[in-house]
Scaffold this motif. Structure first.
Motif, PDB file in Angstrom:
ATOM      1  N   ILE A   1       0.808  -1.211  -0.050  1.00 34.78           N
ATOM      2  CA  ILE A   1      -0.101  -0.010  -0.127  1.00 34.78           C
ATOM      3  C   ILE A   1       0.867   1.300  -0.058  1.00 34.78           C
ATOM      4  O   ILE A   1       1.720   1.411   0.942  1.00 34.78           O
ATOM      5  CB  ILE A   1      -0.866  -0.061   1.192  1.00 34.78           C
ATOM      6  CG1 ILE A   1      -1.986  -1.392   1.211  1.00 34.78           C
ATOM      7  CG2 ILE A   1      -1.761   1.362   1.208  1.00 34.78           C
ATOM      8  CD1 ILE A   1      -2.600  -1.481   0.176  1.00 34.78           C
TER       9      ILE A   1
ATOM     10  N   GLU B   1      -0.720   4.501  -1.051  1.00 38.21           N
ATOM     11  CA  GLU B   1      -1.533   5.790  -0.499  1.00 38.21           C
ATOM     12  C   GLU B   1      -2.857   4.824  -0.250  1.00 38.21           C
ATOM     13  O   GLU B   1      -3.251   3.959  -0.783  1.00 38.21           O
ATOM     14  CB  GLU B   1      -1.776   6.546  -1.529  1.00 38.21           C
ATOM     15  CG  GLU B   1      -0.593   7.646  -2.059  1.00 38.21           C
ATOM     16  CD  GLU B   1      -1.056   8.478  -2.979  1.00 38.21           C
ATOM     17  OE1 GLU B   1      -2.165   8.803  -3.284  1.00 38.21           O
ATOM     18  OE2 GLU B   1      -0.050   9.030  -3.730  1.00 38.21           O
ATOM     19  N   GLN B   2      -3.659   5.653   0.796  1.00 38.54           N
ATOM     20  CA  GLN B   2      -4.908   4.982   1.240  1.00 38.54           C
ATOM     21  C   GLN B   2      -6.009   5.964   0.870  1.00 38.54           C
ATOM     22  O   GLN B   2      -5.694   7.264   1.293  1.00 38.54           O
ATOM     23  CB  GLN B   2      -4.776   4.664   2.698  1.00 38.54           C
ATOM     24  CG  GLN B   2      -6.116   4.337   3.322  1.00 38.54           C
ATOM     25  CD  GLN B   2      -6.138   4.064   4.969  1.00 38.54           C
ATOM     26  OE1 GLN B   2      -4.856   4.145   5.444  1.00 38.54           O
ATOM     27  NE2 GLN B   2      -7.149   3.603   5.365  1.00 38.54           N
ATOM     28  N   HIS B   3      -7.183   5.648   0.438  1.00 41.23           N
ATOM     29  CA  HIS B   3      -8.195   6.559  -0.043  1.00 41.23           C
ATOM     30  C   HIS B   3      -9.620   5.870   0.519  1.00 41.23           C
ATOM     31  O   HIS B   3      -9.566   4.724   1.136  1.00 41.23           O
ATOM     32  CB  HIS B   3      -8.441   6.763  -1.717  1.00 41.23           C
ATOM     33  CG  HIS B   3      -6.941   7.463  -2.104  1.00 41.23           C
ATOM     34  ND1 HIS B   3      -6.624   8.678  -2.039  1.00 41.23           N
ATOM     35  CD2 HIS B   3      -5.906   6.724  -2.901  1.00 41.23           C
ATOM     36  CE1 HIS B   3      -5.640   8.850  -2.478  1.00 41.23           C
ATOM     37  NE2 HIS B   3      -5.155   7.796  -3.033  1.00 41.23           N
TER      38      HIS B   3
ATOM     39  N   TYR C   1      -7.219   1.873  -2.732  1.00 43.28           N
ATOM     40  CA  TYR C   1      -5.593   2.347  -2.268  1.00 43.28           C
ATOM     41  C   TYR C   1      -4.894   2.252  -3.777  1.00 43.28           C
ATOM     42  O   TYR C   1      -5.305   1.818  -4.745  1.00 43.28           O
ATOM     43  CB  TYR C   1      -5.216   0.829  -1.615  1.00 43.28           C
ATOM     44  CG  TYR C   1      -5.941   0.669  -0.407  1.00 43.28           C
ATOM     45  CD1 TYR C   1      -5.609   1.178   0.664  1.00 43.28           C
ATOM     46  CD2 TYR C   1      -6.845  -0.316  -0.374  1.00 43.28           C
ATOM     47  CE1 TYR C   1      -6.281   0.906   2.113  1.00 43.28           C
ATOM     48  CE2 TYR C   1      -7.801  -0.526   0.788  1.00 43.28           C
ATOM     49  CZ  TYR C   1      -7.311   0.135   1.974  1.00 43.28           C
ATOM     50  OH  TYR C   1      -7.991  -0.110   3.165  1.00 43.28           O
ATOM     51  N   GLN C   2      -3.762   3.064  -3.533  1.00 37.07           N
ATOM     52  CA  GLN C   2      -2.551   2.995  -4.668  1.00 37.07           C
ATOM     53  C   GLN C   2      -1.659   2.045  -4.000  1.00 37.07           C
ATOM     54  O   GLN C   2      -1.346   2.158  -2.952  1.00 37.07           O
ATOM     55  CB  GLN C   2      -2.113   4.195  -4.701  1.00 37.07           C
ATOM     56  CG  GLN C   2      -2.998   5.344  -5.314  1.00 37.07           C
ATOM     57  CD  GLN C   2      -3.164   5.040  -6.737  1.00 37.07           C
ATOM     58  OE1 GLN C   2      -4.385   4.750  -7.272  1.00 37.07           O
ATOM     59  NE2 GLN C   2      -2.073   5.182  -7.619  1.00 37.07           N
ATOM     60  N   ILE C   3      -1.334   1.041  -4.863  1.00 33.38           N
ATOM     61  CA  ILE C   3      -0.323   0.047  -4.612  1.00 33.38           C
ATOM     62  C   ILE C   3       0.935   0.089  -5.521  1.00 33.38           C
ATOM     63  O   ILE C   3       0.897   0.610  -6.582  1.00 33.38           O
ATOM     64  CB  ILE C   3      -0.990  -1.270  -4.736  1.00 33.38           C
ATOM     65  CG1 ILE C   3      -1.241  -1.600  -6.105  1.00 33.38           C
ATOM     66  CG2 ILE C   3      -1.897  -1.646  -3.783  1.00 33.38           C
ATOM     67  CD1 ILE C   3      -1.761  -3.125  -6.383  1.00 33.38           C
TER      68      ILE C   3
ATOM     69  N   THR D   1       2.542   3.409  -9.618  1.00 34.12           N
ATOM     70  CA  THR D   1       1.731   2.663  -8.819  1.00 34.12           C
ATOM     71  C   THR D   1       0.248   2.599  -9.465  1.00 34.12           C
ATOM     72  O   THR D   1       0.270   3.047 -10.712  1.00 34.12           O
ATOM     73  CB  THR D   1       1.418   3.876  -7.766  1.00 34.12           C
ATOM     74  OG1 THR D   1       0.955   5.119  -8.402  1.00 34.12           O
ATOM     75  CG2 THR D   1       2.541   4.336  -6.932  1.00 34.12           C
TER      76      THR D   1
ATOM     77  N   SER E   1      -4.018   1.721  -8.944  1.00 34.08           N
ATOM     78  CA  SER E   1      -5.484   1.661  -8.113  1.00 34.08           C
ATOM     79  C   SER E   1      -6.075   0.569  -7.964  1.00 34.08           C
ATOM     80  O   SER E   1      -5.931  -0.616  -8.905  1.00 34.08           O
ATOM     81  CB  SER E   1      -6.254   2.596  -8.755  1.00 34.08           C
ATOM     82  OG  SER E   1      -5.890   3.952  -8.797  1.00 34.08           O
TER      83      SER E   1
ATOM     84  N   SER F   1     -10.807  -1.549  -2.752  1.00 31.32           N
ATOM     85  CA  SER F   1     -11.036  -2.069  -1.532  1.00 31.32           C
ATOM     86  C   SER F   1     -11.852  -3.309  -1.121  1.00 31.32           C
ATOM     87  O   SER F   1     -13.093  -3.092  -1.739  1.00 31.32           O
ATOM     88  CB  SER F   1     -11.109  -1.032  -0.417  1.00 31.32           C
ATOM     89  OG  SER F   1     -11.384  -1.303   0.954  1.00 31.32           O
TER      90      SER F   1
ATOM     91  N   VAL G   1      -1.124   2.721   4.998  1.00 29.74           N
ATOM     92  CA  VAL G   1       0.110   2.768   4.169  1.00 29.74           C
ATOM     93  C   VAL G   1       1.208   1.967   4.762  1.00 29.74           C
ATOM     94  O   VAL G   1       1.697   2.054   6.008  1.00 29.74           O
ATOM     95  CB  VAL G   1       0.455   4.386   4.055  1.00 29.74           C
ATOM     96  CG1 VAL G   1       1.933   4.629   3.401  1.00 29.74           C
ATOM     97  CG2 VAL G   1      -0.402   5.100   3.389  1.00 29.74           C
TER      98      VAL G   1
END
Length: 349
Positions: A12, A14-16, A20-22, A30, A32, A35, A58
């Motif tokens: 991970i 970034e967390q939204h 998430y962005q991985i 990265t 998307s 979840s 993250v």
């Protein structure tokens, strides 16, 4: 892994809210991913929501199913370490700051932001498998104030250095100065930056990257605090092969109730063990080694006061944590009760 044979690991970045962005390699690219539905619901709901600290953050590693361009998270892999704090509000909740980190850089500016007591509070929250390092930024400003400013600030943290906590003083704008942090930035290592707004976290990140990637801002002259130029947590690969997690400034640092005050105040605990009475309250009792050290100037009175304050806060948070766990257990029992009553009435089939 056995439950998801076609899944592949990713980290991970970034967390939204809904995904998430991985990252799947060290290229910096990265992608998307969606979840799991239960990670988007509040805890203790009939639809099976989970607590925030049980969702990926993250730094976490997850299993992803599907194509790289349209993957979905299938499972959260076990964490090595977790940095968290008590969330703001009346109800007990935990907020996960970062996961799977090796080192925590506690960043504090050598200006009006400098506060040994706040540094002690950060250290209390970041222990638990990750190595803390206190990074004092704005060394150039301290030197400009006078020859005694920099040594005085370092001396104020002597108790931390004596307990094995590394303290490094840097000018976050100069690559040669931040080279002092390279021992913790080797290939495969993960570092998270924590500290108040305006402490220099984003400036430090930019210097380590060698580019102006993170937005930086000016600080107020009255208290050296800055605005939240970093608005969300992000994991960034560094040229050294390490990963760095920059975080927004945190104004409120509440314990979760899982911290060990003794681990962070070993000097106070060692003195307390020398008191004449085992239940010494370190007030006016005869033979109190703690009071003797304060009077002799070998123990900072403010550090001892902070030791007591943090101890009370951790104890209070531990009580709320125990209550929450008991309520959760009751909720699970009650949710099973209707099915049990029907089985008792009509018999099992």
């Amino acid at each position: 892994m056995a439950e998801h044979p076609a899944a592949w690991p990713a980290r991970i970045v970034e967390q939204h809210r809904s995904g998430y962005q991985i990252a799947v390699d060290a290229s910096g690219d990265t992608h998307s991913v969606e979840s799991l539905p239960e990670w988007q619901r509040p805890p203790n709901t009939r639809k099976g929501g989970v607590d925030p600290e049980q969702r990926p953050a993250v730094g976490d590693w997850v299993l992803v199913e599907g194509a790289l361009e349209s993957g979905k998270v299938a499972a959260l892999l076990p964490r090595r370490t977790a940095i968290k704090r008590g969330a703001a509000g009346e109800h007990y909740r935990q907020q996960l700051i970062a996961a799977n980190v090796d080192t925590v850089f506690v960043v504090c500016g050598l200006d009006a932001d400098f506060n040994p007591r706040r540094i002690e509070r950060y250290l209390l929250l970041v222990r638990g498998g990750a190595e803390p390092v206190v990074v004092l930024t704005k060394a150039d400003m301290a030197m400009a104030e006078g020859a005694d400013a920099l040594p005085g600030a370092v001396a104020a943290l002597a108790e931390l250095a004596a307990q094995g906590v590394a303290v490094r003083t840097v000018n976050a704008r100069e690559a040669g100065s931040v080279a002092a942090l390279k021992p913790w930035l080797g290939p495969g290592r993960t570092v998270v930056l924590v500290g108040s707004s305006g402490a220099g976290k984003s400036t430090l990140t930019n210097t380590l990257l060698g580019i102006e990637r993170m937005k930086t801002g000016e600080v107020r002259g009255s208290d050296s605090r800055g605005r939240h130029t970093t608005t969300h947590r992000a994991l960034i690969p560094l040229p050294t092969g390490a990963c760095m997690i920059d975080t927004p400034g945190m104004r409120e640092l509440k314990p979760t109730g899982e911290e060990d005050v003794a681990e962070n105040f070993g000097d106070v605990e060692a003195l307390a063990a020398q008191c004449r009475f085992r239940d010494c309250a370190h007030d006016r009792e005869p033979g109190c080694a703690v009071r003797a050290a304060i009077e002799a100037g070998t123990l900072d009175a403010q550090r001892f006061a902070n030791y007591r304050k943090l101890g009370d806060e951790v104890a209070g948070a531990a009580g709320r944590l125990a209550q929450r766990r008991a309520e959760t257990a009751d909720d699970k029992t009650q949710s099973k009760a209707p099915g049990k009553r029907l089985a008792d009435k009509y018999g099992k089939r």
